[in-house]
Design an enzyme around this catalytic site. Structure first.
Site, PDB file in Angstrom:
ATOM      1  CE1 TYR A 186      -3.649   2.578   0.611  1.00  0.00           C
ATOM      2  CE2 TYR A 186      -2.429   3.205   2.572  1.00  0.00           C
ATOM      3  CZ  TYR A 186      -3.448   3.446   1.664  1.00  0.00           C
ATOM      4  OH  TYR A 186      -4.249   4.560   1.804  1.00  0.00           O
ATOM      5  CB  ALA A 187       3.865   2.236   1.992  1.00  0.00           C
TER       6      ALA A 187
HETATM    7  N1  LIG Z   1      -8.986   6.505   5.298  1.00  0.00           N
HETATM    8  C1  LIG Z   1      -7.733   6.887   5.483  1.00  0.00           C
HETATM    9  O1  LIG Z   1      -7.242   6.912   6.627  1.00  0.00           O
HETATM   10  C2  LIG Z   1      -6.922   7.314   4.300  1.00  0.00           C
HETATM   11  C3  LIG Z   1      -5.668   7.905   4.566  1.00  0.00           C
HETATM   12  C4  LIG Z   1      -4.878   8.293   3.480  1.00  0.00           C
HETATM   13  C5  LIG Z   1      -5.324   8.114   2.191  1.00  0.00           C
HETATM   14  N2  LIG Z   1      -6.541   7.538   1.975  1.00  0.00           N
HETATM   15  C6  LIG Z   1      -6.944   7.343   0.570  1.00  0.00           C
HETATM   16  O2  LIG Z   1      -8.271   7.798   0.382  1.00  0.00           O
HETATM   17  C7  LIG Z   1      -8.858   7.077  -0.706  1.00  0.00           C
HETATM   18  C8  LIG Z   1     -10.217   6.561  -0.290  1.00  0.00           C
HETATM   19  O3  LIG Z   1     -10.047   5.660   0.783  1.00  0.00           O
HETATM   20  P1  LIG Z   1     -11.165   5.412   1.906  1.00  0.00           P
HETATM   21  O4  LIG Z   1     -10.492   5.521   3.203  1.00  0.00           O
HETATM   22  O5  LIG Z   1     -12.381   6.215   1.618  1.00  0.00           O
HETATM   23  O6  LIG Z   1     -11.429   3.858   1.629  1.00  0.00           O
HETATM   24  P2  LIG Z   1     -12.773   3.017   1.551  1.00  0.00           P
HETATM   25  O7  LIG Z   1     -13.799   3.588   2.488  1.00  0.00           O
HETATM   26  O8  LIG Z   1     -12.375   1.612   1.709  1.00  0.00           O
HETATM   27  O9  LIG Z   1     -13.265   3.276   0.061  1.00  0.00           O
HETATM   28  C9  LIG Z   1     -12.610   2.728  -1.033  1.00  0.00           C
HETATM   29  C10 LIG Z   1     -13.391   3.075  -2.288  1.00  0.00           C
HETATM   30  O10 LIG Z   1     -12.694   2.534  -3.413  1.00  0.00           O
HETATM   31  C11 LIG Z   1     -13.616   1.752  -4.179  1.00  0.00           C
HETATM   32  N3  LIG Z   1     -12.907   0.651  -4.817  1.00  0.00           N
HETATM   33  C12 LIG Z   1     -12.164  -0.328  -4.238  1.00  0.00           C
HETATM   34  N4  LIG Z   1     -11.690  -1.175  -5.180  1.00  0.00           N
HETATM   35  C13 LIG Z   1     -12.148  -0.714  -6.377  1.00  0.00           C
HETATM   36  C14 LIG Z   1     -12.014  -1.147  -7.712  1.00  0.00           C
HETATM   37  N5  LIG Z   1     -11.315  -2.235  -8.060  1.00  0.00           N
HETATM   38  N6  LIG Z   1     -12.615  -0.410  -8.692  1.00  0.00           N
HETATM   39  C15 LIG Z   1     -13.334   0.684  -8.374  1.00  0.00           C
HETATM   40  N7  LIG Z   1     -13.504   1.144  -7.128  1.00  0.00           N
HETATM   41  C16 LIG Z   1     -12.914   0.447  -6.142  1.00  0.00           C
HETATM   42  C17 LIG Z   1     -14.656   1.259  -3.194  1.00  0.00           C
HETATM   43  O11 LIG Z   1     -15.864   0.927  -3.891  1.00  0.00           O
HETATM   44  P3  LIG Z   1     -16.992  -0.057  -3.224  1.00  0.00           P
HETATM   45  O12 LIG Z   1     -17.094   0.368  -1.785  1.00  0.00           O
HETATM   46  O13 LIG Z   1     -18.247   0.253  -3.998  1.00  0.00           O
HETATM   47  O14 LIG Z   1     -16.494  -1.418  -3.398  1.00  0.00           O
HETATM   48  C18 LIG Z   1     -14.799   2.480  -2.302  1.00  0.00           C
HETATM   49  O15 LIG Z   1     -15.693   3.389  -2.891  1.00  0.00           O
HETATM   50  C19 LIG Z   1      -7.875   5.946  -1.060  1.00  0.00           C
HETATM   51  O16 LIG Z   1      -7.157   6.307  -2.209  1.00  0.00           O
HETATM   52  C20 LIG Z   1      -6.974   5.879   0.159  1.00  0.00           C
HETATM   53  O17 LIG Z   1      -5.702   5.380  -0.152  1.00  0.00           O
HETATM   54  C21 LIG Z   1      -7.341   7.146   2.986  1.00  0.00           C
END
Ligand SMILES: NC(=O)c1ccc[n+]([C@@H]2O[C@H](COP(=O)([O-])OP(=O)(O)OC[C@H]3O[C@@H](n4cnc5c(N)ncnc54)[C@H](OP(=O)(O)O)[C@@H]3O)[C@@H](O)[C@H]2O)c1
Length: 244
Positions: A154-155
């Site tokens: 992931y990193a």
């Molecule tokens: N949360 C944190 O602490 C954090 C920190 C730093 C960066 N981020 C970044 O923020 C972004 C969003 O993360 P989040 O925390 O909101 O995660 P999340 O709640 O797990 O959401 C992930 C999203 O990505 C979609 N997804 C996963 N696999 C996919 C695929 N193969 N094709 C299309 N869509 C896909 C999921 O769709 P479905 O749910 O419909 O399957 C969901 O909408 C990511 O890029 C993550 O790296 C998050």
């Protein structure tokens, strides 16, 4: 701030994605967003925002499927209009020590987080180039920028988003398309939901603001970078981490 702009956000069903969709729509944009495995959540978000008078549409999409990406890009443009703002938000992780990672774990995490943004950007950038306007915002992560106890695949994928942002910004500037990234730290929800309590407390202890961030706090910065209010910002990776 985004009146009459058309945006496409990947992963609108996730914690951060839903906040971004709400925020862009709240700032006046018409928003198309994608979901992958959660159609009910997508419909719920669409209903919520439509009831509030916003123009929002959900599209099913697996970001690693090039044919689907091309089809969705064409459908969004035909049914919704030419996209001015692209947010590469969809992402995935997996908590696993490096020594136990299998090749397929590596490939899956790299595919969703790196190949996905490549395919989606390639599909949406052509109309932007033709129209000589656009703003792209990519989601990085502090996981790819600091020495932290985070999954190595992931990193690796998230630090790649910074290189992607820098080189793409250089190349697309000639078409008046700006490309920036946001780099969130630990958030209250989403991919960080499975972070062990000890690590969460450790983060909060080192963070100057003493807490995890909220998805809405990331969404506001994304909206700013997507808008003309950030017209002199390009090729930046903006940290939203509470100061750490
Ligand atoms: N949360 C944190 O602490 C954090 C920190 C730093 C960066 N981020 C970044 O923020 C972004 C969003 O993360 P989040 O925390 O909101 O995660 P999340 O709640 O797990 O959401 C992930 C999203 O990505 C979609 N997804 C996963 N696999 C996919 C695929 N193969 N094709 C299309 N869509 C896909 C999921 O769709 P479905 O749910 O419909 O399957 C969901 O909408 C990511 O890029 C993550 O790296 C998050």
């Amino acid at each position: 701030m985004l009146k009459d702009r058309i945006a496409f956000v990947t992963g609108g069903t996730g914690a951060v994605g839903a906040a971004i969709v709400r925020c862009l729509a709240g700032h006046g944009a018409r928003v198309a967003f994608s979901y992958h495995s959660q159609p009910e959540k997508a419909q719920e978000l669409e209903r919520e925002l439509t009831a509030a008078g916003r123009s929002v549409r959900a599209f099913s999409l697996n970001v690693v499927d090039a044919a689907q990406v091309a089809l969705v890009a064409a459908t969004v443009e035909r049914e919704f209009g030419a996209v001015d703002i692209l947010v590469n938000n969809a992402g995935a992780t997996q908590v696993m020590p490096f020594a136990l990672l299998e090749e397929e774990d590596w490939d899956r995490v790299m595919a969703v987080n790196v190949k996905g943004p490549f395919l989606v950007t390639k599909a949406f950038v052509r109309p932007m180039i033709r129209r000589q306007r656009g703003a792209i915002v990519n989601l990085g992560s502090l996981a790819g920028m600091r020495v932290l106890e985070v999954p190595v695949h992931y990193a690796t994928a998230k630090s790649a988003m910074v290189g992607f942002t820098l080189s793409l910004a250089r190349e697309l500037a000639r078409y008046r398309i700006r490309v920036n990234a946001v780099v969130p730290g630990l958030l209250t929800d989403g991919v960080s939901a499975h972070v062990p309590e000890k690590q969460r407390l450790d983060y909060e202890g080192h963070c100057t603001l003493g807490r995890a961030g909220r998805p809405e706090e990331v969404a506001e910065v994304v909206a700013f970078l997507a808008s003309e209010r950030s017209s002199y910002m390009n090729a930046q990776a903006v940290h939203i981490d509470g100061g750490i």
